[in-house]
Motif scaffolding. Structure first.
Motif, PDB file in Angstrom:
ATOM      1  N   ASN A 158      -6.129  -7.470  -1.350  1.00 47.66           N
ATOM      2  CA  ASN A 158      -4.878  -7.940  -1.806  1.00 47.66           C
ATOM      3  C   ASN A 158      -5.035  -8.815  -3.043  1.00 47.66           C
ATOM      4  O   ASN A 158      -4.012  -8.884  -3.872  1.00 47.66           O
ATOM      5  CB  ASN A 158      -4.399  -8.759  -0.666  1.00 47.66           C
ATOM      6  CG  ASN A 158      -3.744  -8.017   0.596  1.00 47.66           C
ATOM      7  OD1 ASN A 158      -2.984  -7.206   0.097  1.00 47.66           O
ATOM      8  ND2 ASN A 158      -3.607  -8.636   1.596  1.00 47.66           N
ATOM      9  N   ARG A 190       0.356  -4.117  -1.165  1.00 45.82           N
ATOM     10  CA  ARG A 190      -0.229  -5.073  -0.082  1.00 45.82           C
ATOM     11  C   ARG A 190      -1.023  -4.472   1.068  1.00 45.82           C
ATOM     12  O   ARG A 190      -0.594  -3.293   1.219  1.00 45.82           O
ATOM     13  CB  ARG A 190       0.607  -6.194   0.217  1.00 45.82           C
ATOM     14  CG  ARG A 190       2.021  -5.556   1.226  1.00 45.82           C
ATOM     15  CD  ARG A 190       2.644  -6.759   1.775  1.00 45.82           C
ATOM     16  NE  ARG A 190       4.004  -6.270   2.275  1.00 45.82           N
ATOM     17  CZ  ARG A 190       4.058  -5.773   3.699  1.00 45.82           C
ATOM     18  NH1 ARG A 190       3.034  -5.621   4.389  1.00 45.82           N
ATOM     19  NH2 ARG A 190       5.200  -5.193   4.164  1.00 45.82           N
ATOM     20  N   GLU A 192      -2.455  -4.952   4.952  1.00 44.53           N
ATOM     21  CA  GLU A 192      -2.601  -5.620   6.197  1.00 44.53           C
ATOM     22  C   GLU A 192      -3.377  -4.940   7.042  1.00 44.53           C
ATOM     23  O   GLU A 192      -3.471  -3.625   7.109  1.00 44.53           O
ATOM     24  CB  GLU A 192      -1.559  -6.162   6.803  1.00 44.53           C
ATOM     25  CG  GLU A 192      -0.584  -4.815   7.039  1.00 44.53           C
ATOM     26  CD  GLU A 192       0.813  -5.487   7.636  1.00 44.53           C
ATOM     27  OE1 GLU A 192       0.763  -6.308   8.562  1.00 44.53           O
ATOM     28  OE2 GLU A 192       1.829  -4.610   7.618  1.00 44.53           O
TER      29      GLU A 192
END
Length: 292
Positions: A158, A190, A192
């Motif tokens: 990130n 991004r 996750e």
């Protein structure tokens, strides 16, 4: 170029999803199975159009490559009003019965004035999914998740991603095509880690050039596994040319999730903007769009 629909025709919008595994991409190619080819053939059959007549020609928001999936693809075609009156109400159900199971049309509707699936779009959002589990990928998801055989640091990825946001010339991450610009505005990038351990990249831009998402992901995986520092992808971008260390990752981890459009009253202006000459500030400049 006008987006006005010819008198006596209606513009029809299709919302589409497909599993890209057995397709040679979206665009029609002679002798190859493609998503566009399957849908156009199904439209011809369910509307009983002559085989030797002109095909229904689809315009698409993003021409996905071989092996890439889509959950939120958008296309349009123009249809004579009398055919829409005759078939429009039953078109969705008939397409469901005709299309192969790896491609689905979820919505069929008359598009608003000036709508163009490609040029009206203001963003495309992709997801790329990776597993770094030492045991590999869940067999039930192997067609949609890449296995990376090194532990990945999401925070480092990130950090690298943040430096790539904004409007840049992404020539270092694109396969160049004659007459096509590589200037893009990367709106979101991004990573996750999902509850099941899979890493998901969200990649959103006004448009993408060829191999851009898969090249960006390849660069960030090198950061995540410690082979390169977080500053490296931005350095590659600034250099402005392809780096042999940037790998284009395999297509099966990539899915076109959604395409965004402006309000109906802003469609005509968006179409014009998307076709304008695109440049970056300073010396030099861009090339003519279209953008994908």
């Amino acid at each position: 170029m006008s987006d006005e629909v010819a008198p006596g025709f209606v513009r029809v919008r299709l919302d589409v999803s497909y599993d890209g595994k057995d397709f040679s991409g979206w665009a029609v190619q002679r002798g190859r199975r493609t998503v566009q080819g399957e849908i156009q053939d199904a439209l011809r059959v369910v509307m009983r159009l002559p085989e030797d007549g002109p095909p229904v020609e689809l315009t698409v928001a993003g021409r996905t490559d071989a092996g890439v999936h889509a959950r939120g693809q958008v296309a349009h075609f123009d249809l004579p009003e009398e055919l829409w009156e005759r078939h429009g109400e039953q078109l969705l159900r008939r397409l469901a019965g005709r299309l192969p199971m790896d491609v689905r049309v979820w919505r069929v509707a008359v598009a608003p004035p000036h709508f163009n699936a490609r040029f009206s779009a203001i963003w495309r959002r992709y997801a790329y999914r990776v597993s770094d589990h030492p045991g590999g990928v869940d067999p039930l998801r192997r067609g949609h998740v890449l296995w990376h055989n090194w532990p990945l640091d999401v925070d480092a990825m990130n950090e690298a991603a943040a430096a790539l946001l904004g409007e840049h010339d992404f020539a270092a991450y694109c396969k160049k095509r004659d007459g096509a610009t590589t200037i893009r505005t990367l709106q979101e990038l991004r990573w996750e880690r999902l509850p099941d351990g899979v890493l998901e990249a969200t990649v959103k831009a006004d448009a993408f050039c060829h191999n851009m998402v898969r090249s960006l992901v390849g660069a960030m995986l090198f950061v995540g596994d410690g082979h390169r520092p977080p500053s490296w992808p931005a350095g590659v971008l600034a250099a402005g040319e392809r780096d042999s260390a940037v790998h284009v990752v395999r297509p099966h981890g990539l899915t076109l999730e959604e395409v965004g459009y402006p309000t109906d009253d802003a469609l005509a202006a968006r179409n014009l903007e998307a076709r304008n000459r695109r440049t970056l500030p300073g010396p030099g400049g861009g090339c003519l769009t279209p953008c994908r």
